[in-house]
Design a protein around this motif. Structure first.
Motif, PDB file in Angstrom:
ATOM      1  N   UNK A 195       0.831  -1.211   0.000  1.00 36.53           N
ATOM      2  CA  UNK A 195       0.000   0.000   0.000  1.00 36.53           C
ATOM      3  C   UNK A 195       0.859   1.252   0.000  1.00 36.53           C
ATOM      4  N   UNK A 196       1.862   1.282   0.869  1.00 33.35           N
ATOM      5  CA  UNK A 196       2.712   2.472   0.938  1.00 33.35           C
ATOM      6  C   UNK A 196       3.603   2.593  -0.293  1.00 33.35           C
ATOM      7  N   UNK A 197       4.046   1.473  -0.854  1.00 31.28           N
ATOM      8  CA  UNK A 197       4.926   1.523  -2.015  1.00 31.28           C
ATOM      9  C   UNK A 197       4.229   2.065  -3.251  1.00 31.28           C
ATOM     10  N   UNK A 198       2.938   1.799  -3.393  1.00 36.39           N
ATOM     11  CA  UNK A 198       2.189   2.382  -4.510  1.00 36.39           C
ATOM     12  C   UNK A 198       2.211   3.903  -4.398  1.00 36.39           C
ATOM     13  N   UNK A 199       2.023   4.417  -3.196  1.00 44.41           N
ATOM     14  CA  UNK A 199       2.077   5.862  -2.966  1.00 44.41           C
ATOM     15  C   UNK A 199       3.485   6.385  -3.229  1.00 44.41           C
ATOM     16  N   UNK A 200       4.502   5.658  -2.754  1.00 43.22           N
ATOM     17  CA  UNK A 200       5.884   6.089  -2.947  1.00 43.22           C
ATOM     18  C   UNK A 200       6.267   6.124  -4.424  1.00 43.22           C
ATOM     19  N   UNK A 201       5.781   5.172  -5.203  1.00 48.48           N
ATOM     20  CA  UNK A 201       6.083   5.142  -6.638  1.00 48.48           C
ATOM     21  C   UNK A 201       5.541   6.378  -7.339  1.00 48.48           C
ATOM     22  N   UNK A 202       4.447   6.879  -6.836  1.00 48.70           N
ATOM     23  CA  UNK A 202       3.837   8.061  -7.431  1.00 48.70           C
ATOM     24  C   UNK A 202       4.511   9.341  -6.961  1.00 48.70           C
ATOM     25  N   UNK A 203       4.819   9.442  -5.661  1.00 41.54           N
ATOM     26  CA  UNK A 203       5.195  10.721  -5.068  1.00 41.54           C
ATOM     27  C   UNK A 203       6.648  10.830  -4.642  1.00 41.54           C
ATOM     28  N   UNK A 204       7.346   9.679  -4.449  1.00 46.88           N
ATOM     29  CA  UNK A 204       8.708   9.689  -3.938  1.00 46.88           C
ATOM     30  C   UNK A 204       8.802   8.884  -2.652  1.00 46.88           C
ATOM     31  N   UNK A 205       9.880   8.148  -2.468  1.00 45.88           N
ATOM     32  CA  UNK A 205      10.037   7.284  -1.302  1.00 45.88           C
ATOM     33  C   UNK A 205      10.418   8.090  -0.060  1.00 45.88           C
ATOM     34  N   UNK A 206       9.633   7.921   0.997  1.00 50.08           N
ATOM     35  CA  UNK A 206       9.921   8.564   2.272  1.00 50.08           C
ATOM     36  C   UNK A 206       9.253   7.776   3.384  1.00 50.08           C
ATOM     37  N   UNK A 207       9.917   6.733   3.821  1.00 46.99           N
ATOM     38  CA  UNK A 207       9.365   5.881   4.872  1.00 46.99           C
ATOM     39  C   UNK A 207       9.312   6.594   6.219  1.00 46.99           C
ATOM     40  N   UNK A 208      10.257   7.487   6.466  1.00 48.31           N
ATOM     41  CA  UNK A 208      10.330   8.151   7.769  1.00 48.31           C
ATOM     42  C   UNK A 208       9.121   9.030   8.034  1.00 48.31           C
ATOM     43  N   UNK A 209       8.567   9.663   6.991  1.00 47.22           N
ATOM     44  CA  UNK A 209       7.450  10.579   7.170  1.00 47.22           C
ATOM     45  C   UNK A 209       6.092   9.935   6.903  1.00 47.22           C
ATOM     46  N   UNK A 210       6.071   8.667   6.493  1.00 50.82           N
ATOM     47  CA  UNK A 210       4.805   7.970   6.253  1.00 50.82           C
ATOM     48  C   UNK A 210       4.324   7.291   7.527  1.00 50.82           C
ATOM     49  N   UNK A 211       3.182   7.708   8.026  1.00 47.37           N
ATOM     50  CA  UNK A 211       2.579   7.075   9.194  1.00 47.37           C
ATOM     51  C   UNK A 211       1.793   5.856   8.706  1.00 47.37           C
ATOM     52  N   UNK A 212       2.439   4.708   8.704  1.00 44.03           N
ATOM     53  CA  UNK A 212       1.830   3.506   8.138  1.00 44.03           C
ATOM     54  C   UNK A 212       0.571   3.082   8.880  1.00 44.03           C
ATOM     55  N   UNK A 213       0.485   3.415  10.161  1.00 43.11           N
ATOM     56  CA  UNK A 213      -0.719   3.084  10.933  1.00 43.11           C
ATOM     57  C   UNK A 213      -1.951   3.743  10.333  1.00 43.11           C
ATOM     58  N   UNK A 214      -1.751   4.910   9.728  1.00 43.18           N
ATOM     59  CA  UNK A 214      -2.870   5.676   9.191  1.00 43.18           C
ATOM     60  C   UNK A 214      -3.212   5.347   7.742  1.00 43.18           C
ATOM     61  N   UNK A 215      -2.534   4.391   7.138  1.00 43.10           N
ATOM     62  CA  UNK A 215      -2.782   4.074   5.730  1.00 43.10           C
ATOM     63  C   UNK A 215      -4.246   3.737   5.436  1.00 43.10           C
ATOM     64  N   UNK A 216      -4.931   2.932   6.266  1.00 39.48           N
ATOM     65  CA  UNK A 216      -6.347   2.668   5.979  1.00 39.48           C
ATOM     66  C   UNK A 216      -7.191   3.929   5.929  1.00 39.48           C
ATOM     67  N   UNK A 217      -6.881   4.896   6.808  1.00 35.41           N
ATOM     68  CA  UNK A 217      -7.629   6.158   6.800  1.00 35.41           C
ATOM     69  C   UNK A 217      -7.313   6.955   5.538  1.00 35.41           C
ATOM     70  N   UNK A 218      -6.026   7.049   5.202  1.00 37.19           N
ATOM     71  CA  UNK A 218      -5.628   7.774   3.997  1.00 37.19           C
ATOM     72  C   UNK A 218      -6.309   7.187   2.766  1.00 37.19           C
ATOM     73  N   UNK A 219      -6.223   5.876   2.621  1.00 33.57           N
ATOM     74  CA  UNK A 219      -6.771   5.229   1.437  1.00 33.57           C
ATOM     75  C   UNK A 219      -8.292   5.081   1.503  1.00 33.57           C
TER      76      UNK A 219
END
Length: 441
Positions: free
Chosen positions: A294-318
Motif C-alpha cells: 500500500x505504501x509503495x504504490x504511494x511512494x512510486x507516485x510521489x517519492x520514497x519517504x518511509x520516515x514521514x509515512x505514518x503507516x498506521x494511518x494508511x487505511x484512513x488515507x486510502x
C-alpha cells in the motif's frame, strides 16, 4: 522509453520495446510488481529497522487505537472535524457553469481572517484533517486563530453534483483543472468573502490546488486583489522533468490509455467506494504483511519517504484517497508532462484553431499572477522536481520566497500527510502568512 521484464517478472528499461494488448495492464503490472523489485529500479530505499518507532497519531490514546482508525476510514470531512472536538459547517457553492461544490469550514466568529485550503488531484477536503488534530493543517490554522475553509473541486467525492447534468453522463466529466481554475476557485473565493465580509483571504494550494490558482489569476486577474498571500505546496505547474515511474508509464501510453477509456465509456477516475475502503482497511492496516504494498504504490507516485509515512494511518488515507477526478483532467496533466509547458488543454490542430485561434494550445500567462506567492518544495518530490520549481519561480512576477523543505526525503504527498509536516512546513507557512499580512514581506 522502453520496458522489458526481467527473470523475476519485474519491469525495467531495456533496448527492445514491449507491446501490451491493453495499455491499462501496463499501469497495473507496474503498480503490483515494482514494489518488490527495488533493486532493479534503483529507488535508493533503506532497510527498515525492526524497532522502527511507533507514531502517536492523535492527542489521546483512544484516538490511536484500531477501532478509531477503522471509524475514521468511513467518516466524512465534517464528521472527522466534529469527532475531534472542532466546530464544522457545510456550505454549497454553485459555479458559473452549474457545478455544485461542497465547501467545508472550521468557523471562527470573531473577525478571524479567512484562509482557503485547496487540495490536489484525486484529493478532497479530508486531506487537511484526516491525520488528526495533532497533525492536520486545518486544525493547526484554526488553533492559530484563522477562519478555515476547505475547498472541494468538481468531480470529487463531495462535489459530484450539477444543476442539470448527471455524473452518469459523459458531459458532466468534460472538464480539466482548467475549469476548476476559472470557475470553481473564483466561485469559492467570492462565496467566502461575501459570507465573512472580508475583502481578501489567504490561499494555500497543494499540487493541483496551486495550479488552479495560477490559472485563475492568469485568466481572471481581477482575483489577484482578493488574495493576501498564496502559499504553494509542491505546485504542479511545470512538471516536465517529473520522475515518477507511474506517471512516466501513463504519459508514454497516453493515447492508448485515453482511447481505452473512451472505448469503454469511462470518463471518471475513482476507486473510493465502500468496497475499496474494506479492502484497504484489511490489507493496509498495521501488522499486515501486505501493508508495504500500500505504501509503495504511494511512494512510486510521489517519492520514497518511509520516515514521514505514518503507516498506521494508511487505511484512513486510502479510505479518503483517491476521491475522484475526470479522465480529461488526468489527460491534461499528461500533456503538461509531455510538453514541459504550463498550458491549456490541447484538443488537436483543428479544434485548437476553432477554440484558441491557433494550431497549438496557449501557455497560461503567469506574468498576470501578481499576488504574493511563497513556493514550498521538496528535494525528493517525484512529481514536482526542483528544476521545474525554479522554472515556475522565474515565470512568476511576485514570488516572496522559494523554500526547500529541510528534510532530504520529503516527497509530494508529505505536504499533507507527513508525520512532521507541522514542524517542517506548516509553521513556516503560518509565519509567512503573518509577515505578509502585516506588511513585513
Amino acid at each position: 522509453m522502453t520496458l522489458k521484464f526481467n527473470s523475476l517478472g519485474c519491469l525495467y528499461g531495456g533496448e527492445q520495446s514491449v507491446h501490451f494488448p491493453m495499455p491499462l495492464r501496463v499501469v497495473l503490472v507496474l503498480i503490483l510488481t515494482v514494489p518488490f523489485c527495488e533493486s532493479t529500479w534503483d529507488f535508493q530505499r533503506r532497510e527498515i529497522n525492526a524497532n522502527k518507532r511507533k507514531i502517536e497519531n492523535y492527542s489521546t490514546k483512544e484516538s490511536s487505537n484500531e477501532a478509531n482508525i477503522k471509524e475514521d476510514t468511513y467518516l466524512s470531512t465534517t464528521e472527522l472535524i466534529s469527532k475531534y472536538g472542532y466546530p464544522s459547517e457545510i456550505h454549497s457553492v454553485i459555479t458559473q457553469d452549474g457545478y455544485i461544490l461542497e465547501v467545508h469550514r472550521i468557523p471562527r466568529r470573531r473577525r478571524a481572517t479567512p484562509v482557503l485550503l485547496v487540495h490536489g488531484l484525486f484529493d478532497a477536503s479530508s486531506t487537511w484533517v484526516l491525520m488528526g488534530p495533532d497533525k492536520g493543517f486545518a486544525y493547526m490554522l484554526y488553533d492559530q486563530g484563522y477562519d478555515v475553509w476547505l475547498a472541494n473541486a468538481r468531480g470529487n467525492t463531495y462535489s459530484k453534483k450539477h444543476i442539470t447534468l448527471s455524473p452518469s453522463k459523459p458531459e458532466f466529466w468534460n472538464f480539466t483543472f482548467h475549469e476548476i481554475g476559472i470557475y470553481d476557485i473564483p466561485a469559492t473565493i467570492d462565496y467566502i468573502l461575501q459570507r465573512t465580509t472580508f475583502k481578501r483571504l489567504h490561499y494555500i494550494g497543494h499540487s493541483q490546488g496551486a495550479s488552479t490558482f495560477f490559472i485563475m489569476c492568469s485568466l481572471r486577474p481581477e482575483y489577484n486583489k482578493k488574495i493576501i498571500s498564496m502559499q504553494a505546496l509542491g505546485p504542479a505547474a511545470f512538471i516536465g522533468e517529473g520522475k515518477s515511474p507511474i506517471i512516466q508509464v501513463m504519459t508514454y501510453f497516453e493515447k492508448q490509455i485515453i482511447n481505452y477509456f473512451n472505448s469503454v465509456g469511462t470518463y471518471e477516475f475513482s476507486t473510493n467506494n465502500d468496497f475499496m475502503k474494506r479492502i484497504t482497511s484489511h490489507f493496509c492496516k498495521e501488522g499486515k504483511s501486505t501493508q508495504a504494498l500500500c505504501s509503495n504504490v504511494i511512494f512510486l507516485l510521489a517519492g520514497f519517504d518511509e520516515d514521514q509515512m505514518n503507516s498506521t494511518m494508511l487505511p484512513v488515507i486510502l479510505g479518503h484517497y483517491p476521491a475522484g477526478a475526470s479522465v480529461k483532467q488526468v489527460w491534461h496533466f499528461s500533456q503538461l508532462k509531455n510538453s514541459g509547458r504550463f498550458k491549456q488543454f490541447d484538443y488537436g490542430r483543428n479544434e485548437n484553431l476553432q477554440l484558441y485561434g491557433r494550431a497549438t494550445s496557449p501557455d497560461y500567462d503567469l506574468t498576470k499572477v501578481v499576488a504574493k506567492v511563497a513556493i514550498h518544495y521538496a528535494a525528493n518530490d517525484y512529481l514536482v522536481v526542483p528544476n521545474d520549481v525554479e522554472k515556475l519561480r522565474r515565470a512568476l512576477p511576485n514570488v516572496v520566497g522559494k523554500y526547500l523543505v529541510d528534510f532530504r526525503q520529503f516527497n509530494h504527498i508529505d505536504f499533507t500527510w507527513a508525520v512532521d509536516a507541522r514542524e517542517l512546513v506548516y509553521s513556516k507557512v503560518i509565519s509567512l502568512m503573518r509577515l505578509i499580512q502585516n506588511g513585513d514581506l
